[in-house]
Design a protein around this motif. Structure first.
Motif, PDB file in Angstrom:
ATOM      1  N   TYR A 230     136.400  50.565  75.439  1.00 51.70           N
ATOM      2  CA  TYR A 230     137.061  50.239  76.704  1.00 51.70           C
ATOM      3  C   TYR A 230     136.621  51.195  77.808  1.00 51.70           C
ATOM      4  O   TYR A 230     136.250  50.787  78.904  1.00 51.70           O
TER       5      TYR A 230
ATOM      6  N   TRP B 157     148.128  56.173  60.472  1.00 52.49           N
ATOM      7  CA  TRP B 157     149.396  56.864  60.698  1.00 52.49           C
ATOM      8  C   TRP B 157     150.090  56.413  61.978  1.00 52.49           C
ATOM      9  O   TRP B 157     151.300  56.506  62.118  1.00 52.49           O
ATOM     10  N   LYS B 158     149.288  55.879  62.926  1.00 61.53           N
ATOM     11  CA  LYS B 158     149.892  55.430  64.185  1.00 61.53           C
ATOM     12  C   LYS B 158     150.862  54.267  63.984  1.00 61.53           C
ATOM     13  O   LYS B 158     151.730  54.024  64.812  1.00 61.53           O
TER      14      LYS B 158
ATOM     15  N   GLN C 171     143.993  59.160  77.891  1.00 59.46           N
ATOM     16  CA  GLN C 171     144.820  59.991  77.020  1.00 59.46           C
ATOM     17  C   GLN C 171     146.047  59.232  76.501  1.00 59.46           C
ATOM     18  O   GLN C 171     146.399  59.342  75.334  1.00 59.46           O
ATOM     19  N   HIS C 172     146.641  58.421  77.389  1.00 58.56           N
ATOM     20  CA  HIS C 172     147.893  57.769  76.985  1.00 58.56           C
ATOM     21  C   HIS C 172     147.725  56.717  75.892  1.00 58.56           C
ATOM     22  O   HIS C 172     148.701  56.254  75.350  1.00 58.56           O
ATOM     23  N   TYR C 173     146.487  56.336  75.580  1.00 54.67           N
ATOM     24  CA  TYR C 173     146.312  55.375  74.487  1.00 54.67           C
ATOM     25  C   TYR C 173     146.212  56.064  73.128  1.00 54.67           C
ATOM     26  O   TYR C 173     146.296  55.420  72.090  1.00 54.67           O
ATOM     27  N   LEU C 174     146.005  57.373  73.140  1.00 54.89           N
ATOM     28  CA  LEU C 174     145.692  58.062  71.882  1.00 54.89           C
ATOM     29  C   LEU C 174     146.817  57.999  70.869  1.00 54.89           C
ATOM     30  O   LEU C 174     146.582  57.948  69.672  1.00 54.89           O
ATOM     31  N   LEU C 175     148.075  58.042  71.369  1.00 49.65           N
ATOM     32  CA  LEU C 175     149.187  58.054  70.424  1.00 49.65           C
ATOM     33  C   LEU C 175     149.707  56.650  70.143  1.00 49.65           C
ATOM     34  O   LEU C 175     150.635  56.479  69.373  1.00 49.65           O
ATOM     35  N   GLN C 176     149.128  55.661  70.802  1.00 53.17           N
ATOM     36  CA  GLN C 176     149.583  54.290  70.563  1.00 53.17           C
ATOM     37  C   GLN C 176     148.798  53.678  69.418  1.00 53.17           C
ATOM     38  O   GLN C 176     147.803  54.220  68.971  1.00 53.17           O
ATOM     39  N   ARG C 177     149.279  52.504  69.019  1.00 47.73           N
ATOM     40  CA  ARG C 177     148.639  51.852  67.881  1.00 47.73           C
ATOM     41  C   ARG C 177     147.365  51.150  68.347  1.00 47.73           C
ATOM     42  O   ARG C 177     147.240  49.932  68.286  1.00 47.73           O
ATOM     43  N   VAL C 178     146.436  51.899  68.856  1.00 46.72           N
ATOM     44  CA  VAL C 178     145.162  51.364  69.311  1.00 46.72           C
ATOM     45  C   VAL C 178     144.077  52.164  68.608  1.00 46.72           C
ATOM     46  O   VAL C 178     144.182  53.382  68.514  1.00 46.72           O
ATOM     47  N   LYS C 179     143.074  51.467  68.114  1.00 44.66           N
ATOM     48  CA  LYS C 179     142.006  52.188  67.408  1.00 44.66           C
ATOM     49  C   LYS C 179     141.224  53.051  68.381  1.00 44.66           C
ATOM     50  O   LYS C 179     140.955  52.658  69.501  1.00 44.66           O
ATOM     51  N   LYS C 180     140.805  54.213  67.917  1.00 45.31           N
ATOM     52  CA  LYS C 180     140.016  55.095  68.748  1.00 45.31           C
ATOM     53  C   LYS C 180     138.740  54.406  69.222  1.00 45.31           C
ATOM     54  O   LYS C 180     138.321  54.550  70.371  1.00 45.31           O
TER      55      LYS C 180
ATOM     56  N   GLY D 157     152.055  62.993  80.503  1.00 42.95           N
ATOM     57  CA  GLY D 157     150.640  62.644  80.499  1.00 42.95           C
ATOM     58  C   GLY D 157     150.319  61.513  79.537  1.00 42.95           C
ATOM     59  O   GLY D 157     149.251  60.915  79.614  1.00 42.95           O
ATOM     60  N   PHE D 158     151.251  61.215  78.625  1.00 41.15           N
ATOM     61  CA  PHE D 158     150.994  60.142  77.662  1.00 41.15           C
ATOM     62  C   PHE D 158     151.628  58.825  78.078  1.00 41.15           C
ATOM     63  O   PHE D 158     151.572  57.846  77.353  1.00 41.15           O
ATOM     64  N   LEU D 159     152.253  58.814  79.258  1.00 40.27           N
ATOM     65  CA  LEU D 159     152.779  57.547  79.779  1.00 40.27           C
ATOM     66  C   LEU D 159     151.682  56.884  80.594  1.00 40.27           C
ATOM     67  O   LEU D 159     150.851  57.561  81.185  1.00 40.27           O
TER      68      LEU D 159
ATOM     69  N   GLU E 147     143.297  56.332  60.882  1.00 35.74           N
ATOM     70  CA  GLU E 147     144.175  56.155  62.043  1.00 35.74           C
ATOM     71  C   GLU E 147     145.464  55.407  61.734  1.00 35.74           C
ATOM     72  O   GLU E 147     146.270  55.172  62.624  1.00 35.74           O
TER      73      GLU E 147
ATOM     74  N   SER F 286     155.904  58.869  68.901  1.00 35.55           N
ATOM     75  CA  SER F 286     155.880  60.235  69.406  1.00 35.55           C
ATOM     76  C   SER F 286     155.923  60.260  70.918  1.00 35.55           C
ATOM     77  O   SER F 286     155.517  59.306  71.578  1.00 35.55           O
TER      78      SER F 286
ATOM     79  N   LEU G 158     151.539  46.029  70.768  1.00 36.38           N
ATOM     80  CA  LEU G 158     150.727  46.778  69.810  1.00 36.38           C
ATOM     81  C   LEU G 158     151.336  46.732  68.415  1.00 36.38           C
ATOM     82  O   LEU G 158     150.645  46.804  67.413  1.00 36.38           O
TER      83      LEU G 158
ATOM     84  N   LEU H 270     143.713  45.696  77.194  1.00 39.13           N
ATOM     85  CA  LEU H 270     143.296  46.928  77.860  1.00 39.13           C
ATOM     86  C   LEU H 270     142.602  46.605  79.187  1.00 39.13           C
ATOM     87  O   LEU H 270     142.825  47.278  80.185  1.00 39.13           O
TER      88      LEU H 270
END
Lengths: 253, 494
Positions: B107, A73-74, B92-101, A84-86, A71, A79, A102, B5
């Motif tokens: 959470y 790469w984040k 969904q909005h956390y997936l692209l942030q610097r948060v571990k899956k 929907g990602f906000l 993970e 991006s 973060l 979170l």
């Protein structure tokens, strides 16, 4: 060395192949444009790049990191795909603060960094007592794009950044991205339906059609013409059959 | 990280749409929550006395309680299965942030605990531990017992999440789960097994350390299973159900009947293709059984004179259940494209006539379905016929008229249980002409001992009103045209 590397990537839904890319290497520091008609597979490719869907085959490496397995790469990828990602129940300020946190960025540095975008925001975003869900589509997009830039990413991935923006803002955004491209060694990956915008600042443009890379162009003064010809010819080639079906469809349905 | 979170979860809850709703809805929801909460609390406080009363021979009421836990668990699992859900899209909005899956999944699982179904059992377990278990077995054991029960609740919570997520991927999981619960209950009622004895056996030792340990182990196991499953399923195309091939129904017959028929066909498509309207259909079928409470097993004569008023209520409700349930949001259903309705090329009178036909047809169908109650008493025929005529002639126009005041959009993709979206004061006010007026008309004759005259008056009121339908349509359309700008503005808001 290529910073984005796609190997043997394929994805199909219900037996229909929507993406099939044997190889794609993107060099660091170059800005890269992705064009294609609706349903060409742009969004699927983006989602594979960002580990949002699992490809049937192949892998994606961002800066050498295989996205499906690691993970990290984040940490260096910013991006924005769609609203929907906000986090729509936060205000824009809270959202930026959250992302800064973060990336371990202090509040002062964040405020400093956001100053650059004051003009871009037109005073409609920062310091307003409004949740993101109550902002207009265009303003939501601005929040998403600027949010993606927090933490000085080395890769920036934007899906249709120009759509839904008014003409002035489109040019403003184009200039912002251009400056970013010139001043930093960020690698930008931008998809767009607007051929003019991508040719303006992308050094390399790829056309995706039916899930495959059909053209790979290093931008010159001829590029816009070449792109336009491709899409115009696509319509012309399909014309006889589509004309016939156009007259039949209404009665069929 | 996790704390941040959680903070956002609190913000999300406080800023959710529930709190931006009107005061009427807030009061209604508040009342419901208080009512159920208080009921469970009282149940918990007086459970020791209740159990002593119902099991006078039992030596220990804690043991009696323990012998019912299995029942509770099975009912709880079934209830949760239908009403509780884990909303994966909400992260969904956390997936692209610097948060571990893994942080996101933890959470998601832990915030799922803040839910009505976990609060309710607390309200009766805690008082029972204090007033029931503690006096019998001492406070240490009562504490252990309480902790064990909490683990039972947690177990139920996470098992349902796992089964529900798994059955979204593989359908047989749902049937296996439902089958197991059904077989257990059937075997129990046929005396092949005894849930009560099994429960006493399994949960009899509750309050000791060993069962506490076993339960804790089980909960941890289910949690880990959930975690692993969600980690495998963390790709967004696995969350959204793949859109199935659209099923198209053929309403060719209706569509050949001009604009009115086409609109009726469209509305039927709306009902059959959306989740919330489909659940109205299911409710309609369920409430057709409502009459069993009123007609079934009652002494006929006693029923005629004693509870007739209630039977009018039941009659209106049964023969008009779809009409009332669907009709209360008659225009709200189409709120998403209200501007389209206003600009399309048909007279607005056709629009309302199509709505009227829909309501009328539904009333005919529910009337025929509920005629079966004649099996219990012939009075059911008179009551249902009178109520049907009233629904057809009066209530249909009341609903049409009320629809011209609707300005709240409804999300068709949500279920209707505990869903108050679209509800406003209008829905409460129309209960008066819809339900109270027919009961009053009937009672006017009933108090003089002439219930059948009352029924006749009810039916006559319906027919009379139907005769004035042209006038009603005029008034409805006049009102619609007056209000449409305000309504359109309301529908455009979220």
């Amino acid at each position: 060395m290529s910073i984005i590397s796609v190997k043997n990537l394929s994805k199909s839904y219900n037996g229909e192949t929507v993406l099939n890319i044997p190889q794609l290497e993107i060099e660091a520091g170059k800005s890269f444009g992705l064009v294609g008609n609706n349903g060409a597979g742009k969004t699927t490719l983006y989602r594979c790049l960002l580990d949002l869907i699992q490809p049937d085959q192949g892998e994606v490496l961002l800066n050498g990191v295989p996205v499906a397995k690691d993970e990290s790469w984040k940490n260096f990828t910013g991006s924005f795909i769609d609203e929907g990602f906000l986090i729509d129940y936060l205000t824009a300020d809270e959202y930026f603060k959250f992302i800064a946190k973060l990336h371990d960025i202090s509040q002062e540095d964040l405020a400093q960094g956001l100053k650059k975008y004051e003009e871009f925001f037109k005073g409609e975003i920062l310091g307003r007592k409004k949740y993101i869900r109550d902002l207009s589509k265009g303003n939501q997009k601005k929040v998403g794009i600027v949010g993606a830039l927090i933490g000085n990413p080395s890769i920036l991935i934007l899906d249709e950044p120009f759509a839904n923006l008014d003409p002035s803002t489109q040019f403003q955004l184009r200039d912002q991205l251009k400056t970013l491209d010139e001043q930093t060694d960020i690698t930008m990956l931008i998809s767009s339906h607007d051929l003019g915008h991508v040719t303006e600042f992308c050094q390399r443009i790829v056309i995706l059609d039916h899930g495959q890379l059909v053209k790979d162009i290093h931008t010159t003064s001829e590029t816009l013409k070449e792109l336009e010809d491709f899409f115009v010819n696509k319509v012309r080639d399909a014309a006889p059959s589509s004309e016939a079906s156009a007259t039949v469809t209404p009665t069929e349905k | 990280m996790f704390a941040t979170l959680l903070q956002q979860h609190v913000k999300k809850t406080l800023r959710s749409k529930y709190f931006t709703q009107g005061w009427g809805i807030k009061i209604l929801i508040g009342f419901l929550v208080l009512y159920f909460g208080a009921s469970f609390l009282f149940l918990g406080i007086f459970l020791p006395e209740i159990l002593e009363d119902s099991h006078p021979k039992a030596q220990s009421i804690t043991a009696v309680f323990n012998s019912y836990i299995l029942y509770y668990l099975l009912v709880d699992l079934a209830m949760r299965f239908f009403l509780q859900d884990l909303n994966l899209l909400s992260v969904q909005h956390y997936l692209l942030q610097r948060v571990k899956k893994s942080t996101v999944i933890n959470y998601l699982l832990s915030t799922s605990l803040f839910n009505f179904f976990n609060l309710l059992p607390l309200l009766f377990i805690v008082p029972f531990a204090i007033r029931g278990v503690s006096p019998e077995r001492g406070s240490t054991e009562a504490t252990l017992w309480l902790l064990s029960m909490l683990l039972v609740v947690l177990f139920s919570h996470f098992v349902v999440i796992l089964v529900k997520r798994a059955s979204a991927v593989k359908q047989w999981v749902f049937f296996a789960f439902a089958g197991l619960v059904a077989v257990l209950f059937t075997a129990n009622s046929l005396d092949y097994i005894s849930l009560q004895d099994s429960s006493a056996l399994i949960f009899g030792a509750l309050g000791k350390l060993l069962p506490l340990g076993i339960l804790a182990f089980l909960v941890a196991l289910v949690y880990l299973a959930n975690f692993k499953f969600l980690h495998q399923q963390s790709y967004i195309d696995q969350w959204k159900k793949q859109s199935k091939e659209a099923t198209t129904q053929d309403f060719g017959f209706l569509e050949s009947k001009g604009a009115l028929g086409t609109m009726l066909a469209n509305e039927l498509k709306l009902i059959l293709r959306n989740k919330r309207t489909k659940s109205v259909l299911v409710m309609t079928l369920l409430f057709c059984l409502y009459g069993l409470l009123f007609y079934g097993g009652d002494d006929v004569l006693d029923g005629v004179y004693a509870g007739f008023g209630w039977k009018i209520f039941a009659g209106i409700f049964m023969t008009g259940i779809f009409m009332i349930n669907y009709g209360q949001f008659l225009i709200g259903w189409e709120g998403a494209y209200f501007d389209g309705i206003l600009t399309r090329a048909y007279p607005i009178e056709t629009f309302f006539r199509a709505k009227f036909w829909l309501l009328a047809l539904s009333a005919v169908i529910t009337y025929i379905l509920t005629l079966g109650y004649v099996y219990f008493t012939i009075d059911a025929l008179w009551i249902n016929t009178a109520c049907f005529l009233y629904n057809l002639g009066v209530n249909s126009f009341v609903l049409l008229f009320a629809s011209t005041y609707q300005k709240k959009k409804i999300d068709l993709s949500k279920g209707s249980a505990f869903n108050y979206q679209g509800t406003s004061a209008t829905q409460f006010i129309i209960v008066l002409p819809l339900m109270v007026l027919p009961i009053l008309i009937f009672a006017g004759f009933n108090v003089f001992g002439k219930p059948y005259y009352g029924l006749a008056a009810l039916g006559a009121a319906g027919l009379l009103s139907l005769a004035f339908s042209r006038y009603w349509f005029q008034e409805i359309i006049k009102n619609f045209k007056e209000k449409k700008y305000k309504n359109a503005a309301g529908f455009r808001e979220n």
